[in-house]
Design a protein around this motif. Structure first.
Motif, PDB file in Angstrom:
ATOM      1  N   TRP A 171       0.832  -1.197   0.000  1.00  0.00           N
ATOM      2  CA  TRP A 171       0.000   0.000   0.000  1.00  0.00           C
ATOM      3  C   TRP A 171       0.872   1.253   0.000  1.00  0.00           C
ATOM      4  O   TRP A 171       0.533   2.251  -0.640  1.00  0.00           O
ATOM      5  CB  TRP A 171      -0.982   0.018   1.171  1.00  0.00           C
ATOM      6  N   PHE A 172       2.011   1.207   0.724  1.00  0.00           N
ATOM      7  CA  PHE A 172       2.888   2.369   0.797  1.00  0.00           C
ATOM      8  C   PHE A 172       3.611   2.579  -0.530  1.00  0.00           C
ATOM      9  O   PHE A 172       3.690   3.699  -1.031  1.00  0.00           O
ATOM     10  CB  PHE A 172       3.898   2.204   1.939  1.00  0.00           C
ATOM     11  N   ARG A 173       4.114   1.512  -1.113  1.00  0.00           N
ATOM     12  CA  ARG A 173       4.807   1.608  -2.403  1.00  0.00           C
ATOM     13  C   ARG A 173       3.845   2.110  -3.491  1.00  0.00           C
ATOM     14  O   ARG A 173       4.216   2.927  -4.326  1.00  0.00           O
ATOM     15  CB  ARG A 173       5.432   0.275  -2.781  1.00  0.00           C
ATOM     16  N   THR A 174       2.611   1.639  -3.457  1.00  0.00           N
ATOM     17  CA  THR A 174       1.603   2.094  -4.417  1.00  0.00           C
ATOM     18  C   THR A 174       1.317   3.572  -4.217  1.00  0.00           C
ATOM     19  O   THR A 174       1.237   4.335  -5.186  1.00  0.00           O
ATOM     20  CB  THR A 174       0.310   1.268  -4.275  1.00  0.00           C
ATOM     21  N   MET A 175       1.183   3.995  -2.968  1.00  0.00           N
ATOM     22  CA  MET A 175       0.921   5.398  -2.666  1.00  0.00           C
ATOM     23  C   MET A 175       2.050   6.279  -3.196  1.00  0.00           C
ATOM     24  O   MET A 175       1.795   7.299  -3.853  1.00  0.00           O
ATOM     25  CB  MET A 175       0.760   5.607  -1.160  1.00  0.00           C
ATOM     26  N   ILE A 176       3.296   5.899  -2.955  1.00  0.00           N
ATOM     27  CA  ILE A 176       4.438   6.685  -3.422  1.00  0.00           C
ATOM     28  C   ILE A 176       4.455   6.738  -4.946  1.00  0.00           C
ATOM     29  O   ILE A 176       4.630   7.791  -5.553  1.00  0.00           O
ATOM     30  CB  ILE A 176       5.765   6.115  -2.874  1.00  0.00           C
ATOM     31  N   SER A 177       4.243   5.605  -5.566  1.00  0.00           N
ATOM     32  CA  SER A 177       4.203   5.549  -7.028  1.00  0.00           C
ATOM     33  C   SER A 177       3.079   6.432  -7.577  1.00  0.00           C
ATOM     34  O   SER A 177       3.262   7.160  -8.550  1.00  0.00           O
ATOM     35  CB  SER A 177       4.029   4.101  -7.476  1.00  0.00           C
ATOM     36  N   ASP A 178       1.931   6.383  -6.926  1.00  0.00           N
ATOM     37  CA  ASP A 178       0.784   7.179  -7.362  1.00  0.00           C
ATOM     38  C   ASP A 178       0.986   8.680  -7.128  1.00  0.00           C
ATOM     39  O   ASP A 178       0.313   9.499  -7.757  1.00  0.00           O
ATOM     40  CB  ASP A 178      -0.494   6.728  -6.648  1.00  0.00           C
ATOM     41  N   LEU A 179       1.894   9.045  -6.243  1.00  0.00           N
ATOM     42  CA  LEU A 179       2.163  10.460  -5.970  1.00  0.00           C
ATOM     43  C   LEU A 179       3.048  11.104  -7.033  1.00  0.00           C
ATOM     44  O   LEU A 179       3.096  12.330  -7.142  1.00  0.00           O
ATOM     45  CB  LEU A 179       2.837  10.623  -4.608  1.00  0.00           C
ATOM     46  N   ILE A 180       3.742  10.309  -7.827  1.00  0.00           N
ATOM     47  CA  ILE A 180       4.688  10.860  -8.802  1.00  0.00           C
ATOM     48  C   ILE A 180       3.977  11.731  -9.841  1.00  0.00           C
ATOM     49  O   ILE A 180       4.302  12.898 -10.009  1.00  0.00           O
ATOM     50  CB  ILE A 180       5.473   9.730  -9.512  1.00  0.00           C
TER      51      ILE A 180
END
Length: 115
Positions: free
Chosen positions: A77-86
């Motif tokens: 969930w954290f990796r997805t969130m960071i990726s989605d923030l780009i």
């Protein structure tokens, strides 16, 4: 993994930008981050140490250089969130990525800043 320390670590704009840049580039060394963020070595290193302490980043040594990357053990969930923030934050990263691009590619980038 407790989400509170992860979010606290991202509450600072330098740390958030660091994480976003590293996610975008896959890994960066201190001198690349200094150039991209237009910050001093002590400030960048202090923020990297905090991110590493919170287990957001891992490092690897290659000669005199230390490269940082996102911890692959981070929750999905954290990796997805960071990726989605780009993508929605490209304007936040535009200047930093421009400064990084001006350094050229590795290994010329390393010769320029890491000696």
């Amino acid at each position: 993994m407790d989400p509170l320390p992860l979010f606290k670590a991202l509450a600072d704009h330098t740390r958030l930008n660091t994480i976003l840049l590293i996610e975008h580039q896959q890994e960066l060394c201190v001198c690349e981050l200094m150039e991209a963020l237009d910050e001093s070595q002590p400030k960048v290193s202090r923020h990297l140490a905090l991110l590493k302490k919170q287990q957001l980043l891992l490092d690897r040594r290659d000669g005199q250089w230390v490269f940082y990357r996102l911890n692959p053990a981070l929750p999905s969930w954290f990796r997805t969130m960071i990726s989605d923030l780009i993508e929605p934050n490209t304007s936040r990263l535009t200047e930093a990525l421009t400064r990084l691009d001006a350094m050229g590619d590795r290994p010329s980038r390393q010769r320029q800043c890491c000696n």
